[in-house]
Design a protein around this motif. Sequence first.
Motif, PDB file in Angstrom:
ATOM      1  N   TYR A  41      -1.797 -19.611  38.700  1.00 13.81           N
ATOM      2  CA  TYR A  41      -2.062 -18.447  37.845  1.00 13.81           C
ATOM      3  C   TYR A  41      -2.802 -18.899  36.595  1.00 13.81           C
ATOM      4  O   TYR A  41      -2.685 -20.061  36.172  1.00 13.81           O
ATOM      5  CB  TYR A  41      -0.769 -17.735  37.460  1.00 13.81           C
ATOM      6  N   THR A  42      -3.524 -18.000  35.997  1.00 17.86           N
ATOM      7  CA  THR A  42      -4.281 -18.327  34.793  1.00 17.86           C
ATOM      8  C   THR A  42      -4.195 -17.185  33.799  1.00 17.86           C
ATOM      9  O   THR A  42      -3.946 -16.031  34.169  1.00 17.86           O
ATOM     10  CB  THR A  42      -5.761 -18.608  35.140  1.00 17.86           C
ATOM     11  N   ARG A  43      -4.379 -17.506  32.547  1.00 20.42           N
ATOM     12  CA  ARG A  43      -4.319 -16.506  31.479  1.00 20.42           C
ATOM     13  C   ARG A  43      -5.505 -15.564  31.574  1.00 20.42           C
ATOM     14  O   ARG A  43      -6.646 -15.986  31.753  1.00 20.42           O
ATOM     15  CB  ARG A  43      -4.305 -17.217  30.126  1.00 20.42           C
ATOM     16  N   ARG A  44      -5.226 -14.272  31.453  1.00 23.23           N
ATOM     17  CA  ARG A  44      -6.320 -13.300  31.456  1.00 23.23           C
ATOM     18  C   ARG A  44      -7.178 -13.515  30.209  1.00 23.23           C
ATOM     19  O   ARG A  44      -6.665 -13.790  29.131  1.00 23.23           O
ATOM     20  CB  ARG A  44      -5.767 -11.874  31.488  1.00 23.23           C
ATOM     21  N   SER A  45      -8.451 -13.414  30.370  1.00 20.15           N
ATOM     22  CA  SER A  45      -9.394 -13.650  29.274  1.00 20.15           C
ATOM     23  C   SER A  45      -9.086 -12.748  28.085  1.00 20.15           C
ATOM     24  O   SER A  45      -8.858 -11.544  28.234  1.00 20.15           O
ATOM     25  CB  SER A  45     -10.821 -13.403  29.747  1.00 20.15           C
ATOM     26  N   GLY A  46      -9.042 -13.344  26.908  1.00 20.31           N
ATOM     27  CA  GLY A  46      -8.774 -12.604  25.686  1.00 20.31           C
ATOM     28  C   GLY A  46      -7.312 -12.478  25.334  1.00 20.31           C
ATOM     29  O   GLY A  46      -6.979 -11.979  24.251  1.00 20.31           O
ATOM     30  N   HIS A  47      -6.411 -12.931  26.203  1.00 17.69           N
ATOM     31  CA  HIS A  47      -4.973 -12.858  25.931  1.00 17.69           C
ATOM     32  C   HIS A  47      -4.505 -14.146  25.271  1.00 17.69           C
ATOM     33  O   HIS A  47      -5.120 -15.206  25.424  1.00 17.69           O
ATOM     34  CB  HIS A  47      -4.203 -12.594  27.220  1.00 17.69           C
ATOM     35  N   TYR A  48      -3.386 -14.052  24.557  1.00 17.91           N
ATOM     36  CA  TYR A  48      -2.893 -15.167  23.739  1.00 17.91           C
ATOM     37  C   TYR A  48      -1.534 -15.609  24.256  1.00 17.91           C
ATOM     38  O   TYR A  48      -0.661 -14.784  24.546  1.00 17.91           O
ATOM     39  CB  TYR A  48      -2.795 -14.725  22.278  1.00 17.91           C
ATOM     40  N   LEU A  49      -1.338 -16.925  24.366  1.00 14.49           N
ATOM     41  CA  LEU A  49      -0.119 -17.477  24.950  1.00 14.49           C
ATOM     42  C   LEU A  49       0.986 -17.720  23.928  1.00 14.49           C
ATOM     43  O   LEU A  49       2.108 -18.044  24.302  1.00 14.49           O
ATOM     44  CB  LEU A  49      -0.440 -18.798  25.658  1.00 14.49           C
ATOM     45  N   GLY A  50       0.702 -17.594  22.646  1.00 16.64           N
ATOM     46  CA  GLY A  50       1.677 -17.929  21.615  1.00 16.64           C
ATOM     47  C   GLY A  50       2.458 -16.730  21.106  1.00 16.64           C
ATOM     48  O   GLY A  50       1.987 -15.591  21.135  1.00 16.64           O
ATOM     49  N   ILE A  51       3.691 -16.981  20.637  1.00 17.13           N
ATOM     50  CA  ILE A  51       4.518 -15.978  19.975  1.00 17.13           C
ATOM     51  C   ILE A  51       5.093 -16.609  18.709  1.00 17.13           C
ATOM     52  O   ILE A  51       5.176 -17.831  18.592  1.00 17.13           O
ATOM     53  CB  ILE A  51       5.665 -15.467  20.885  1.00 17.13           C
ATOM     54  N   ARG A  52       5.505 -15.764  17.768  1.00 13.18           N
ATOM     55  CA  ARG A  52       6.009 -16.268  16.487  1.00 13.18           C
ATOM     56  C   ARG A  52       7.209 -15.441  16.049  1.00 13.18           C
ATOM     57  O   ARG A  52       7.234 -14.221  16.219  1.00 13.18           O
ATOM     58  CB  ARG A  52       4.910 -16.210  15.420  1.00 13.18           C
ATOM     59  N   CYS A  53       8.204 -16.111  15.491  1.00 10.88           N
ATOM     60  CA  CYS A  53       9.399 -15.433  14.979  1.00 10.88           C
ATOM     61  C   CYS A  53       9.129 -15.004  13.542  1.00 10.88           C
ATOM     62  O   CYS A  53       8.945 -15.842  12.661  1.00 10.88           O
ATOM     63  CB  CYS A  53      10.608 -16.371  15.054  1.00 10.88           C
ATOM     64  N   GLN A  54       9.106 -13.691  13.307  1.00  9.69           N
ATOM     65  CA  GLN A  54       8.847 -13.142  11.978  1.00  9.69           C
ATOM     66  C   GLN A  54       9.868 -12.050  11.661  1.00  9.69           C
ATOM     67  O   GLN A  54      10.505 -11.501  12.564  1.00  9.69           O
ATOM     68  CB  GLN A  54       7.436 -12.567  11.904  1.00  9.69           C
ATOM     69  N   ARG A  55       9.993 -11.749  10.380  1.00  9.36           N
ATOM     70  CA  ARG A  55      10.899 -10.679   9.960  1.00  9.36           C
ATOM     71  C   ARG A  55      10.137  -9.362   9.934  1.00  9.36           C
ATOM     72  O   ARG A  55       9.148  -9.216   9.236  1.00  9.36           O
ATOM     73  CB  ARG A  55      11.507 -10.972   8.593  1.00  9.36           C
ATOM     74  N   ILE A  56      10.613  -8.395  10.725  1.00 12.38           N
ATOM     75  CA  ILE A  56      10.008  -7.071  10.804  1.00 12.38           C
ATOM     76  C   ILE A  56      11.092  -6.041  10.510  1.00 12.38           C
ATOM     77  O   ILE A  56      12.100  -5.979  11.218  1.00 12.38           O
ATOM     78  CB  ILE A  56       9.394  -6.801  12.191  1.00 12.38           C
ATOM     79  N   GLN A  57      10.896  -5.263   9.452  1.00 11.16           N
ATOM     80  CA  GLN A  57      11.872  -4.247   9.036  1.00 11.16           C
ATOM     81  C   GLN A  57      13.266  -4.878   8.862  1.00 11.16           C
ATOM     82  O   GLN A  57      14.266  -4.393   9.371  1.00 11.16           O
ATOM     83  CB  GLN A  57      11.917  -3.108  10.055  1.00 11.16           C
ATOM     84  N   GLN A  58      13.287  -6.019   8.175  1.00 10.14           N
ATOM     85  CA  GLN A  58      14.516  -6.738   7.825  1.00 10.14           C
ATOM     86  C   GLN A  58      15.234  -7.333   9.036  1.00 10.14           C
ATOM     87  O   GLN A  58      16.404  -7.708   8.952  1.00 10.14           O
ATOM     88  CB  GLN A  58      15.489  -5.823   7.057  1.00 10.14           C
ATOM     89  N   VAL A  59      14.547  -7.418  10.169  1.00  9.61           N
ATOM     90  CA  VAL A  59      15.144  -8.007  11.369  1.00  9.61           C
ATOM     91  C   VAL A  59      14.195  -9.071  11.904  1.00  9.61           C
ATOM     92  O   VAL A  59      12.985  -8.840  12.014  1.00  9.61           O
ATOM     93  CB  VAL A  59      15.397  -6.938  12.453  1.00  9.61           C
ATOM     94  N   ALA A  60      14.728 -10.244  12.235  1.00 11.94           N
ATOM     95  CA  ALA A  60      13.912 -11.312  12.808  1.00 11.94           C
ATOM     96  C   ALA A  60      13.557 -10.954  14.246  1.00 11.94           C
ATOM     97  O   ALA A  60      14.442 -10.685  15.062  1.00 11.94           O
ATOM     98  CB  ALA A  60      14.672 -12.637  12.762  1.00 11.94           C
TER      99      ALA A  60
END
Length: 229
Positions: free
Chosen positions: A53-72
């Motif tokens: 399998y391969t990543r669809r063009s233009g898609h991103y493989l990374g994710i990040r833990c951030q605080r959104i509306q006071q929730v991680a």
Amino acid sequence: MELKCLLMWLLFGSVKGNKPDKCPTLPRTKFADVTAETYPLGTKLYYECDSGYTRRSGHYLGIRCQRIQQVASWVYKELECIDEKILLSTAPTMELDFTQKPERKTQSPAPQKRENLSEFDQKHFCGLPRTIPHASLSLNRQYYVGQVLHFKCQSGYDKRSPTSGTRMCTKVSGKIIWTPLDMRCTNDSDEWPPQSTEPGSTHPPSSSSVILPVTAIFFVLLIIPAVFV
């Protein structure tokens, strides 16, 4: 002027304070699997598409833990792993479809409250990332203060207790360290005492190999007179 300098100092101080502190390199633990149940704010993880399998063009493989509306929460972007055979066989048609469809805007998912975590954890730690079809999370090589890792001996290397334990990346007296791990994974194959042998002999002495022929001869001598009586 003094007020301006004070505001700049507070601004840079707050930015610096929000930056997560990186952990030192994780010491290697032989014959053990490492997992995590929560990740502190600032953690970045990456997916890898499975073999074939391969990543669809233009898609991103990374994710990040951030605080959104006071929730991680994990922030995901568009990610899809597609079959390489299908991609090759339908490449012209797929490219035509992309030109006709309007570009979709990436939206952060709404934060989900995790009932199994405390209110503090929900603000500062993300839970397990979601499952992506035909993809798996790659090995994380960078951790941040507050990270807890769970270790478990692999099958066949769990002969000693304890066979599981945890390490935490924490700051002690201004120094960032990993807490000690009180476990050792071994199959005990190198701990059997070697058998002693006589000097110049290639095999260990065995009394049974001597007793057996003597017993057989003695038994035959008792049988022969009985046959001729």
